[in-house]
Design a protein around this motif. Structure first.
Motif, PDB file in Angstrom:
ATOM      1  N   ASP A 154     -42.227  -3.604 -11.346  1.00  0.00           N
ATOM      2  CA  ASP A 154     -42.160  -3.330 -12.773  1.00  0.00           C
ATOM      3  C   ASP A 154     -40.762  -2.973 -13.252  1.00  0.00           C
ATOM      4  OD1 ASP A 154     -44.711  -3.976 -13.176  1.00  0.00           O
ATOM      5  OD2 ASP A 154     -45.426  -1.991 -13.763  1.00  0.00           O
ATOM      6  N   GLN A 159     -41.477  -8.629 -16.059  1.00  0.00           N
ATOM      7  CA  GLN A 159     -42.789  -8.055 -15.795  1.00  0.00           C
ATOM      8  C   GLN A 159     -43.041  -6.835 -16.661  1.00  0.00           C
ATOM      9  OE1 GLN A 159     -43.128  -7.461 -11.545  1.00  0.00           O
ATOM     10  NE2 GLN A 159     -44.075  -9.469 -11.309  1.00  0.00           N
ATOM     11  N   GLU A 163     -46.217  -8.363 -18.117  1.00  0.00           N
ATOM     12  CA  GLU A 163     -47.316  -8.242 -17.172  1.00  0.00           C
ATOM     13  C   GLU A 163     -47.706  -6.779 -17.008  1.00  0.00           C
ATOM     14  OE1 GLU A 163     -46.224 -10.238 -13.590  1.00  0.00           O
ATOM     15  OE2 GLU A 163     -45.562 -12.046 -14.631  1.00  0.00           O
ATOM     16  N   ASN A 164     -48.482  -6.272 -17.948  1.00  0.00           N
ATOM     17  CA  ASN A 164     -48.810  -4.850 -17.939  1.00  0.00           C
ATOM     18  C   ASN A 164     -50.245  -4.554 -18.369  1.00  0.00           C
ATOM     19  OD1 ASN A 164     -48.659  -5.304 -20.728  1.00  0.00           O
ATOM     20  ND2 ASN A 164     -46.523  -4.598 -20.818  1.00  0.00           N
ATOM     21  N   GLY A 165     -51.063  -5.590 -18.526  1.00  0.00           N
ATOM     22  CA  GLY A 165     -52.453  -5.386 -18.931  1.00  0.00           C
ATOM     23  C   GLY A 165     -52.653  -5.191 -20.414  1.00  0.00           C
ATOM     24  N   ALA A 239     -51.762  -1.523 -14.266  1.00  0.00           N
ATOM     25  CA  ALA A 239     -51.771  -2.178 -15.582  1.00  0.00           C
ATOM     26  C   ALA A 239     -51.585  -1.106 -16.654  1.00  0.00           C
ATOM     27  CB  ALA A 239     -53.075  -2.939 -15.795  1.00  0.00           C
ATOM     28  N   ARG A 434     -54.119  -7.356 -15.262  1.00  0.00           N
ATOM     29  CA  ARG A 434     -52.849  -8.084 -15.417  1.00  0.00           C
ATOM     30  C   ARG A 434     -53.080  -9.589 -15.399  1.00  0.00           C
ATOM     31  NH1 ARG A 434     -48.000  -4.516 -12.990  1.00  0.00           N
ATOM     32  NH2 ARG A 434     -46.863  -6.464 -13.332  1.00  0.00           N
ATOM     33  N   GLN A 437     -54.583 -10.650 -18.721  1.00  0.00           N
ATOM     34  CA  GLN A 437     -53.603 -10.566 -19.808  1.00  0.00           C
ATOM     35  C   GLN A 437     -52.593 -11.705 -19.744  1.00  0.00           C
ATOM     36  OE1 GLN A 437     -50.283  -8.195 -19.201  1.00  0.00           O
ATOM     37  NE2 GLN A 437     -49.417  -9.415 -20.855  1.00  0.00           N
TER      38      GLN A 437
END
Length: 457
Positions: A154, A159, A163-165, A239, A434, A437
């Motif tokens: 992260d 990301q 990419e974190n939910g 996430a 993730r 999403q």
């Protein structure tokens, strides 16, 4: 993540005793006396009553009152209700999604009930518990390694921003979620004490036991958001931008009825679109007492998957025989035997990023499942010595000072360490959030989301 592999020299797990402490302070509750699982496999699965109720009928004197879940033959819920009425049973609640009724029935009436018109099955309303273990060892997983070992760095701007939910709604069916500053509980509903929440009137979130908050933190603890993006990622959830929905089914002792869990699952199914639910985490379980096709909790999980919910469930912490300490097979608990659920075992990564030294945690339940012989769990994820959030007023925090890692020194939030398939399921739930999403944002904007079976595959 990798599929589970077991020690070929391990012997089958044999007999488990009610109330036995599985390993060091296990949190799985066994409730029906000595259950010989070999006997269950040989004799069970033929009748209407589950294994525990068959034993009560065979060995009891008929004087007890049993809390049971009565499953109707499809389309015959009215007949099941009438059969209970003729026996003057007390109806506790109904479960329309699986066509079942929870009731209090005299043990002397169980055989009559089982032979009544419209009855498809009679199951124990098992008193279950969370599938987490107190991490008694002094070691704590290096907090930088959890994300790294999953390949989720992260610190990468790409990301961290994508990419974190974000936008994914995760229901945590557990002991509750404390209202901590590191994550938002979008809605909270309490099912303990046979409560029937109104979806339009969520209650204030709380967690008097602490297990659910630990699970929620592994999924969505957002250290950076609360520090304006400048904080370190230590103890960051998988996430961190996922939205949490708390469905409380376990009390302040970490225990609850199976019927309350079914009630919460049905609530999630019925209100899936209204709450915009995507994923459900179930880090709890009870011994398998009948084939999956007759188990009410498994049936509820299967209905949830059919409705479009991804169901992530803990496999159980029965990887060792509690009497001999030997690792063995056949310890999967319900609903870890649900065919369509993502059943998760626990991995010990031995404080390294490399996969070559990873092993299945000794406490983690291995398959196959009893009665059906399903190959479970579906996968394993890190589940040993994981640090996550906790409420300072919860029982786990107050009664177990040895598991406390930080007492509010990091942004006012306290942390404890736990091990178990509960933790592994939470890690997996975060990864699923993730995946959903990223798939939605990058590939299928405006298109139908991934189906539960596609996610599992």
């Amino acid at each position: 993540m990798e599929t589970a592999s077991s020690n070929q020299n391990a012997r089958p797990v044999g007999r488990f005793r009610a109330g036995a402490v599985l390993g060091l302070a296990a949190l799985v509750l066994w409730t029906f006396g000595a259950i010989d699982l070999r006997l269950a496999a040989q004799q069970g699965g033929q009748g209407i009553l589950d294994l525990a109720l068959e034993r009560i009928v065979r060995d009891g004197d008929g004087s007890t009152t049993e809390r049971v879940i009565v499953r109707a033959v499809p389309g015959h819920l009215k007949d099941a209700r009438a059969a209970l009425g003729r026996l003057h049973a007390t109806i506790v609640t109904e479960h329309p999604v699986i066509e079942a009724i929870t009731a209090l029935v005299r043990s002397s009436d169980l055989t009559t009930l089982a032979s009544s018109t419209g009855i498809g099955g009679v199951s124990s309303d098992v008193r279950l518990a969370a599938t987490g273990w107190r991490a008694t060892q002094t070691s704590v997983l290096n907090p930088d390694l959890l994300l790294d070992t999953l390949g989720l760095d992260d610190e990468s701007p790409r990301q961290a921003s994508r990419e974190n939910g974000h936008g994914i709604h995760v229901a945590v069916i557990d002991s509750g979620i404390a209202p901590l500053r590191n994550f938002d509980v979008e809605a909270f509903y309490d099912f303990t004490g046979n409560l029937t929440p109104d979806v339009s009137s969520p209650s204030a979130p709380y967690d008097d036991y602490g297990h659910g908050t630990h699970v929620a933190g592994l999924i969505a603890n957002d250290v950076k958001r609360r520090s304006g993006g400048r904080g370190e990622q230590i103890y960051q959830g998988i996430a961190p931008r996922a939205d949490l929905i708390g469905l409380k089914v376990l009390d302040g002792n970490g225990q609850g009825f199976t019927s309350d869990v079914i009630h919460a699952i049905e609530f999630a199914v019925v209100n899936r679109k209204r709450l915009d639910l995507d994923v459900v985490n179930l880090s709890l379980g009870h011994p398998i007492l009948e084939p999956a096709a007759r188990d009410p909790l498994v049936l509820a999980v299967e209905r949830a998957v059919q409705s479009g919910l991804v169901m992530v469930v803990a496999a159980g912490n029965v990887g060792r025989n509690p009497e001999t300490g030997e690792e063995g097979y056949g310890g999967i608990t319900s609903p870890g035997n649900a065919p369509s659920a993502i059943s998760v075992g626990a991995l010990d990564i031995h404080d390294t990023v490399t996969r070559t030294d990873d092993t299945v945690a000794s406490f983690s339940s291995r398959g196959p499942t009893w009665y059906d012989g399903f190959a479970k769990p579906d996968l394993v994820a890190p589940g040993s010595h994981l640090v996550s959030t906790v409420s300072t007023s919860s029982a786990l925090y107050l009664q177990n000072p040895s598991i406390v890692v930080e007492r509010g020194t990091r942004g006012g939030v306290s942390y404890i360490k736990l091990s178990g398939t509960s933790m592994a399921a939470a890690v997996t739930t975060g990864v699923v959030a993730r995946v959903l999403q990223v798939n939605h944002d990058r590939f299928h904007r405006g298109a139908p989301p991934l189906t539960p079976n596609t996610v599992k595959a």
